[in-house]
Design an enzyme around this catalytic site. Structure first.
Site, PDB file in Angstrom:
ATOM      1  N   ARG A  38       0.847  -1.198   0.000  1.00  0.00           N
ATOM      2  CA  ARG A  38       0.000   0.000   0.000  1.00  0.00           C
ATOM      3  C   ARG A  38       0.884   1.250   0.000  1.00  0.00           C
ATOM      4  NH1 ARG A  38      -3.968  -3.411   3.163  1.00  0.00           N
ATOM      5  NH2 ARG A  38      -2.740  -3.149   5.033  1.00  0.00           N
ATOM      6  N   PHE A  64     -11.110  -4.945  -6.094  1.00  0.00           N
ATOM      7  CA  PHE A  64     -11.103  -5.788  -4.881  1.00  0.00           C
ATOM      8  C   PHE A  64     -10.629  -4.906  -3.714  1.00  0.00           C
ATOM      9  CE2 PHE A  64      -9.967  -8.441  -8.565  1.00  0.00           C
ATOM     10  CZ  PHE A  64     -11.015  -9.358  -8.575  1.00  0.00           C
ATOM     11  N   ASP A 102     -15.826  -3.557  -5.324  1.00  0.00           N
ATOM     12  CA  ASP A 102     -15.851  -4.742  -4.462  1.00  0.00           C
ATOM     13  C   ASP A 102     -17.236  -5.358  -4.548  1.00  0.00           C
ATOM     14  OD1 ASP A 102     -13.767  -5.706  -2.037  1.00  0.00           O
ATOM     15  OD2 ASP A 102     -15.808  -6.497  -1.895  1.00  0.00           O
ATOM     16  N   ALA A 155     -16.115  -8.033 -10.021  1.00  0.00           N
ATOM     17  CA  ALA A 155     -15.036  -7.311 -10.715  1.00  0.00           C
ATOM     18  C   ALA A 155     -14.893  -7.751 -12.171  1.00  0.00           C
ATOM     19  CB  ALA A 155     -13.718  -7.524  -9.974  1.00  0.00           C
ATOM     20  N   ASP A 173      -6.168  -6.696  -6.510  1.00  0.00           N
ATOM     21  CA  ASP A 173      -5.794  -7.496  -5.329  1.00  0.00           C
ATOM     22  C   ASP A 173      -6.896  -8.509  -5.031  1.00  0.00           C
ATOM     23  OD1 ASP A 173      -4.552  -8.433  -3.071  1.00  0.00           O
ATOM     24  OD2 ASP A 173      -5.199  -6.771  -1.793  1.00  0.00           O
ATOM     25  N   CYS A 218      -2.588 -13.922  -4.122  1.00  0.00           N
ATOM     26  CA  CYS A 218      -2.300 -14.424  -2.767  1.00  0.00           C
ATOM     27  C   CYS A 218      -2.487 -15.934  -2.709  1.00  0.00           C
ATOM     28  CB  CYS A 218      -3.148 -13.710  -1.718  1.00  0.00           C
ATOM     29  SG  CYS A 218      -4.912 -13.959  -1.938  1.00  0.00           S
TER      30      CYS A 218
HETATM   31  N1  SAH Z   1      -6.800  -4.699  -1.242  1.00  0.00           N
HETATM   32  C1  SAH Z   1      -7.490  -4.934  -0.001  1.00  0.00           C
HETATM   33  C2  SAH Z   1      -7.751  -6.400   0.255  1.00  0.00           C
HETATM   34  C3  SAH Z   1      -8.533  -7.118  -0.818  1.00  0.00           C
HETATM   35  S1  SAH Z   1      -9.246  -8.599  -0.283  1.00  0.00           S
HETATM   36  C4  SAH Z   1      -6.745  -4.260   1.140  1.00  0.00           C
HETATM   37  O1  SAH Z   1      -5.631  -3.735   0.932  1.00  0.00           O
HETATM   38  O2  SAH Z   1      -7.251  -4.237   2.261  1.00  0.00           O
HETATM   39  C5  SAH Z   1     -10.236  -9.097  -1.609  1.00  0.00           C
HETATM   40  C6  SAH Z   1     -11.571  -8.386  -1.740  1.00  0.00           C
HETATM   41  O3  SAH Z   1     -12.176  -8.868  -2.935  1.00  0.00           O
HETATM   42  C7  SAH Z   1     -12.597  -8.624  -0.645  1.00  0.00           C
HETATM   43  O4  SAH Z   1     -12.988  -7.391  -0.107  1.00  0.00           O
HETATM   44  C8  SAH Z   1     -13.792  -9.302  -1.340  1.00  0.00           C
HETATM   45  O5  SAH Z   1     -15.055  -8.827  -0.869  1.00  0.00           O
HETATM   46  C9  SAH Z   1     -13.587  -8.903  -2.767  1.00  0.00           C
HETATM   47  N2  SAH Z   1     -14.105  -9.810  -3.799  1.00  0.00           N
HETATM   48  C10 SAH Z   1     -14.092 -11.152  -3.827  1.00  0.00           C
HETATM   49  N3  SAH Z   1     -14.576 -11.617  -4.988  1.00  0.00           N
HETATM   50  C11 SAH Z   1     -14.903 -10.546  -5.736  1.00  0.00           C
HETATM   51  C12 SAH Z   1     -15.437 -10.363  -7.036  1.00  0.00           C
HETATM   52  N4  SAH Z   1     -15.712 -11.405  -7.825  1.00  0.00           N
HETATM   53  N5  SAH Z   1     -15.642  -9.109  -7.476  1.00  0.00           N
HETATM   54  C13 SAH Z   1     -15.356  -8.039  -6.701  1.00  0.00           C
HETATM   55  N6  SAH Z   1     -14.835  -8.160  -5.460  1.00  0.00           N
HETATM   56  C14 SAH Z   1     -14.616  -9.382  -4.974  1.00  0.00           C
END
Ligand code: SAH
Length: 410
Positions: A215, A238, A263, A293, A313, A353
Site C-alpha cells: 500500500r 477488490f 468490491d 469485478a 488485489d 495471494c
Molecule cells: N486490497 C485490499 C484487500 C482485498 S481482499 C486491502 O488492501 O485491504 C479481496 C476483496 O475482494 C474482498 O474485499 C472481497 O469482498 C472482494 N471480492 C471477492 N470476490 C470478488 C469479485 N468477484 N468481485 C469483486 N470483489 C470481490
C-alpha cells in the site's frame, strides 16, 4: 519421552524431515504406536527407529503431523516451550511494535515462526488468535494465558473460523477469550493512516496486514506521478475497506485525481467510506461500485473509461495445485481487462495471494494478458508480503503473496 505415542515413517521418507520441513503427510507414515488423539504431542521416528522430531498429531488431516522441535531433549508440552516460542516471534516484530505510526501487525505467523497452525495478530489493544490446526486448537487455554501474560491486551478475541479447519475436523470457534468484548470497530493506525477494523467479522482476522508495504509503494508511485505534473486517478479493484485508496489520497494530496473502488461486498465499501471520513478525506472524490469485478471491468471498458493506476488485489483463486489452471484463467482475465483500461504511462499493481501460483507463473500470466491486450509492459517492481509475515527457509509454502508493479509504456 516414552509415554508419548510414536509415529514411524516409511523407509526413504526422512530427507524432508531432516531438512526440517514442518509437515508430515499421511502417505509417509508407516505406523502409529499408541492411540494419539487429534492435537496430541507425538514423537516422530524414522523407519529404522531413530528419533527425528516432535509433532502434533491430526487424525483427520492429510497433514498428519505438524512438527515443532527436532530435539529429543526438548519438551514441547511444557508451557516454557510455548512461552519461549511466542517471545521469539514477538521479538521479531520489535521494530514494528516500536513504530508509533503503525499499531497493527502480525505477531505470530504459524509454521514460519516455529508455531505451526497459530496466527496471532495485534490491532492496537486488541489481540486476535486464529487456530488453524488441531495441535493449536487443543492448547487454546495455555495460549490464551501466555498471550495475556506477554502482551497484556484489553481484549483477546478468537477468530478460528477459516475453512481449512474443516480438513482438521474442527468446528468454527469465534468469541472472546479474555478481557473486554472488542468494540464494533477497533481503530488502528498504519503508517499514520487510520483504519476501522472489524475483528469479529472482517476478513482474515479483520485486516489485510500483509499488504502494508505494498500500500505504501502504491502511495509512493502516486506521489511520483504527481511530481511529473499529473493528476493520477486510481481504480482499486477488490478494494475491501479501502486500504490502497487511503494511501493514494494521502500520497497524492490535492493533485490526486478521482478514485474508483470495486468490491462485491457493499458492506466493506461502506466501511471504506467510514475510513475516508476518519482521515478527513473528501468522500466525493471516491466512487464505489459494488459488483463482480470480472463484470465491472468489462462495463468500464464499454463505457470507454481509462485510468492512470489500477490495483488488482483479488481473493485467493487457487486453493490447491488442482486449481492452478482455472485460477490462471481468472488472473489472466482481470489483468487483461485492467491492461485495456490503463492509459499509456500508467501503472498496474497486480497481486496473487494463492500459494499455488508462483511469482514466475504470475509473471507469465501477466505477459499473456499484455500480449492479448496489445500493450507494451515493463516490470518495475516485485512485491511480497510484509516483514511481519516472514517465510521460514524450511517452509517455502509460507510465501503466498506475490505482486508485480507493471509500467504500461504504450
Ligand atoms: N486490497 C485490499 C484487500 C482485498 S481482499 C486491502 O488492501 O485491504 C479481496 C476483496 O475482494 C474482498 O474485499 C472481497 O469482498 C472482494 N471480492 C471477492 N470476490 C470478488 C469479485 N468477484 N468481485 C469483486 N470483489 C470481490
Amino acid at each position: 519421552m516414552n509415554h508419548y505415542p510414536r509415529v514411524y515413517l516409511k523407509p526413504g521418507r526422512e530427507a524432508a524431515i531432516e531438512r526440517r520441513h514442518p509437515w508430515v503427510f499421511s502417505g509417509s507414515i508407516a505406523r502409529v504406536e499408541g492411540t494419539p488423539t487429534s492435537g496430541a504431542l507425538v514423537a516422530l521416528h524414522g523407519a529404522e527407529g531413530a528419533f527425528l522430531a516432535w509433532g502434533h498429531y491430526s487424525a483427520a488431516s492429510q497433514i498428519r503431523l505438524r512438527l515443532l522441535s527436532w530435539s529429543a531433549a526438548e519438551d514441547p508440552d511444557a508451557p516454557e516451550f510455548w512461552r519461549a516460542r511466542l517471545l521469539r516471534a514477538i521479538a521479531g516484530r520489535a521494530p514494528l511494535l516500536a513504530d508509533s505510526r503503525t499499531t497493527a501487525c502480525r505477531l505470530v505467523n504459524a509454521e514460519s515462526d516455529g508455531l505451526p497452525g497459530l496466527i496471532v495478530d495485534r490491532y492496537g489493544d486488541a489481540v486476535v488468535l486464529q487456530a488453524l490446526a488441531a495441535g493449536i486448537d487443543a492448547r487454546r487455554e495455555l495460549l490464551r494465558d501466555l498471550l495475556v501474560e506477554l502482551l497484556h491486551p484489553q481484549t483477546l478475541y478468537e477468530r478460528s473460523d477459516v475453512d481449512i479447519r474443516q480438513h482438521e475436523n474442527l468446528d468454527s470457534k469465534v468469541g472472546l477469550l479474555y478481557g473486554a468484548e472488542p468494540p464494533e470497530r477497533v481503530q488502528i493506525s498504519e503508517n499514520g493512516l487510520q483504519f476501522l477494523v472489524d475483528v469479529r467479522r472482517g476478513h482474515k482476522t479483520g485486516f489485510y496486514l500483509d499488504q502494508r508495504d505494498n500500500r505504501r509503494l502504491l502511495g509512493e508511485r502516486i506521489a511520483a506521478l504527481v511530481q511529473t505534473g499529473r493528476h493520477p486517478d486510481l481504480l482499486n479493484v477488490f478494494a475491501y475497506t479501502g486500504g490502497f485508496t487511503l494511501y493514494a489520497l494521502a500520497y497524492g494530496g490535492k493533485m490526486m485525481g478521482g478514485v474508483t473502488n470495486i468490491d462485491v461486498s457493499t458492506d466493506v465499501l461502506e466501511q471504506s467510506r467510514a475510513n475516508l471520513r476518519l482521515n478527513g478525506f473528501e468522500t466525493e472524490r471516491v466512487t464505489n461500485i459494488s459488483g463482480d469485478a470480472f463484470q465491472v471491468l468489462r462495463t468500464l471498458r464499454q463505457q470507454g473509461r481509462s485510468f492512470d493506476v489500477i490495483v488488482l488485489d483479488p481473493p485467493k483463486f487457487a486453493f490447491t495445485q488442482k486449481d492452478i489452471q482455472k485460477a490462471a484463467r481468472g488472473y489472466k482475465d482481470i489483468n487483461l481487462q485492467a491492461l485495456h483500461l490503463l492509459r499509456a504511462g500508467g501503472y498496474l499493481f497486480t497481486f496473487s495471494c494463492s500459494g499455488a501460483i508462483s511469482a514466475d507463473l504470475l509473471q507469465k500470466i501477466v505477459f499473456g494478458a499484455a500480449l492479448d491486450a496489445e500493450r507494451e509492459v515493463q516490470i518495475t517492481g516485485w512485491m511480497t508480503q510484509a516483514e511481519d509475515h516472514p517465510v521460514a527457509l524450511t517452509f517455502p509454502e509460507g510465501s503466498y503473496l506475490k505482486g508485480l508493479i507493471c509500467h504500461v509504456t504504450a
